[in-house]
Design an enzyme around this catalytic site. Structure first.
Site, mmCIF file in Angstrom:
data_model
loop_
_atom_site.group_PDB
_atom_site.id
_atom_site.type_symbol
_atom_site.label_atom_id
_atom_site.label_comp_id
_atom_site.label_asym_id
_atom_site.label_seq_id
_atom_site.Cartn_x
_atom_site.Cartn_y
_atom_site.Cartn_z
ATOM 1 N N GLY B 29 6.283 -15.519 -9.122
ATOM 2 C CA GLY B 29 7.061 -14.121 -8.873
ATOM 3 C C GLY B 29 6.031 -13.212 -8.452
ATOM 4 C CB CYS B 238 36.335 -22.314 2.218
ATOM 5 S SG CYS B 238 36.355 -22.813 3.962
ATOM 6 C CB CYS B 241 36.145 -27.387 3.456
ATOM 7 S SG CYS B 241 35.264 -26.015 2.596
ATOM 8 C CB CYS B 263 32.010 -22.528 3.718
ATOM 9 S SG CYS B 263 32.903 -23.339 2.594
ATOM 10 C CB CYS B 269 32.359 -25.635 5.584
ATOM 11 S SG CYS B 269 33.837 -25.271 5.969
#
Lengths: 261, 283
Positions: B29, B238, B241, B263, B269
């Site tokens: 970080g 979605c 899909c 998606c 997808c």
């Protein structure tokens, strides 16, 4: 409050600061006892603010020693602290009230966030509690509670100063350093602020160092006074004693310069 | 392209960037400064990510490049082509096949595996940037772990909007120590940062910073006890899909208000459609 304290909250010895050839302050020393308000008075350029800045670490002192009796009983060498410890001390046990409230406030966020910031910096993570405390403190400093979500920009000068005081006191500091807290306010607003400060100091048993050029403010708030001139403390004593029976010629001049309408 | 070194950057630069990456991995970080180079694409198009990718890529790597979840948008296509030409690596669109993935604004829906490296493009690495303008001061705040002001921002959001309105670049605390801006991924992807088995590298070219989330590192999204962190939800699957619990893009399909939610991850997808997975839920 009849407590017996064996040691002062803050002990200052031989505090000195030079700005190149200029003297900021020279050999300033005093003790601040718990619950006591110490006034530092003197004309502009006498080193009052330098003393305050040396205490808070905004300016690095060249000489002297500052000892602070922390909440856990340890004696802290304030000038010798590393920056992280110093900032932690300033966050948790000390508070600073700036002359210009814009220096102490975050002007871009709401009044509630301003009051809550120190709480969040100390680890408060409950929105509802932070907001509740902010409301409490706005009430204590006599700001309308429905102003909690307003930006400080929409506040008057007196309200800003009161907001800054709320923001400083919300974490329950033991020692508050104030630099001309009533500077720049008109007289009636000053009177109200002084009333408020006097009440809070007594109620919370605060210790405070108040820098002011206004002897009336000093008389109302301070228990003891230090008179500074040219960076040196020329006289010190109980407030009434110093103001009613000034010994040093400069103090005499200062007291006699006050206008009485 | 013989006149260029492997993967465009010269070896000295790569070594310098690898050193920065090693330091970033050692201090999760923490933003490590590095000597960012001019790259043959403009700032804002992933110069930081490209330099990180160029420094860690090898001839055996299989590279996938994502732009906003898609493999076929301009940014993704040009960066993929860039490395095909300069490093002759095998490109792929499949998340599970790739060893190295450079991405802009998304973490793939397909869970990452140990051994994979995800490189994120970062426009502004400093999480405290809009709260504190001074760089010297923000560094000090990181050094002293003074992150109260970030909570002030969350407080303001809840006060004004009733909830934290930040939907992307949602600030996280890495390994309980450093506050990090997870690049402009939607906050939907924030939980994927936590304990991810892959190595996550962040590169900011213009700001000259590299930071990292090593595998299996704790990453916590900031929140209040009474306003816990939440990700976005969609009330429909979605349209292509049928996946639920994935990040959906809204697509306008005509000028009569017709719209489709599909998606954002095109690879995910397409593979679900090929597998005949329409109507099902997230694997």
């Amino acid at each position: 409050m009849s407590r017996v304290e064996e040691r002062p909250l803050l002990g200052v010895r031989g505090l000195g600061k030079r700005y190149g050839a200029q003297t900021g302050c020279l050999d300033v020393g005093f003790d601040l006892w718990p619950g006591e308000v110490l006034g530092v008075v003197g004309e502009s350029g006498s080193g009052k603010t330098t003393v305050l800045n040396c205490l808070s670490g905004r300016v690095a002192a060249d000489a002297g020693r500052v000892e602070y009796a922390a909440r856990d009983g340890r004696i802290v060498d304030v000038l010798g602290l590393d920056e992280s410890a110093r900032r932690r001390l300033l966050r948790s046990e000390w508070g600073i009230v700036h002359q210009n409230p814009r220096d102490g406030l975050r002007m871009g966020v709401t009044a509630g966030a301003n009051v809550g910031e120190r709480l969040m910096a100390l680890g408060a993570r409950h929105y509802g509690q932070i907001r509740g405390l902010a409301l409490d403190w706005l009430a204590q400093v006599e700001i309308d509670l429905d102003r909690i979500d307003d930006l400080p920009e929409t506040f008057s000068g007196g309200m800003l100063q009161r907001l800054q005081i709320a923001r400083t006191l919300v974490t329950g500091p033991r020692l508050v350093l104030m630099d001309e807290p009533t500077g720049g306010l008109d007289v009636s607003v000053q009177a109200r602020l002084l009333d408020l400060l006097r009440g809070l100091v007594a109620e919370l048993d605060l210790s405070a160092v108040i820098v002011t050029h206004d002897l009336a403010v000093a008389r109302l708030l301070a228990h003891r006074l230090i008179v500074m001139r040219g960076g040196e403390a020329v006289e010190s004593g109980l407030t009434d004693q110093v103001l009613d029976d000034p010994q040093h010629p400069y103090t005499q001049l200062l007291v006699s310069s006050v206008l009485h309408p | 392209m013989n006149q260029y070194n492997f993967a465009y950057l010269d070896e000295h630069t790569k070594r310098m960037i690898r050193r920065a990456i090693l330091k970033a991995v050692a201090v999760p970080g923490y933003q490590v400064p590095f000597g960012s180079r001019e790259m043959p694409l403009s700032y804002g198009w992933g110069t930081g990510g490209v330099q990180v990718t160029a420094s860690v890529i090898g001839p055996d790597d299989v590279l996938k490049v994502i732009d906003q979840g898609a493999d076929d948008t301009t940014n993704a296509v040009s960066i993929r082509k860039f490395f095909e030409r300069t490093a002759a690596v095998r490109p792929t669109t499949r998340t599970d096949e790739a060893t190295l993935i450079q991405t802009r604004h998304r973490i793939p829906e397909t869970p990452l595996q140990a051994g994979q490296i995800l490189v994120l493009q970062v426009p502004i690495p400093e999480p405290l940037r809009w709260l504190e303008p001074r760089e010297a001061e923000t560094r000090k705040m990181h050094a002293l772990e003074e992150y109260g002001v970030m909570y002030v921002r969350l407080y303001e959001d809840i006060t004004r909007h009733g909830k934290v309105a930040q939907t992307y670049e949602y600030p996280v605390l890495v390994n309980g120590r450093y506050l990090m801006r997870p690049s402009p991924i939607p906050k939907f992807d924030n939980p994927k940062l936590d304990g991810n088995p892959a190595l996550l590298l962040f590169g900011a070219g213009r700001e000259k910073r590299i930071y990292a989330v090593p595998p299996h590192t704790r990453v916590r999204s900031l929140d209040f006890d009474d306003h816990p962190f939440e990700v976005e939800h969609w009330d429909r699957p979605c349209a292509l899909c049928g996946a639920r619990g994935v990040f959906l893009d809204e697509i306008i399909v005509d000028d009569k208000g017709g719209r489709l939610f599909v998606c954002s991850d095109t690879d995910f997808c397409a593979r679900r459609q090929a597998d005949g997975g329409a109507g099902g839920d997230r694997p």
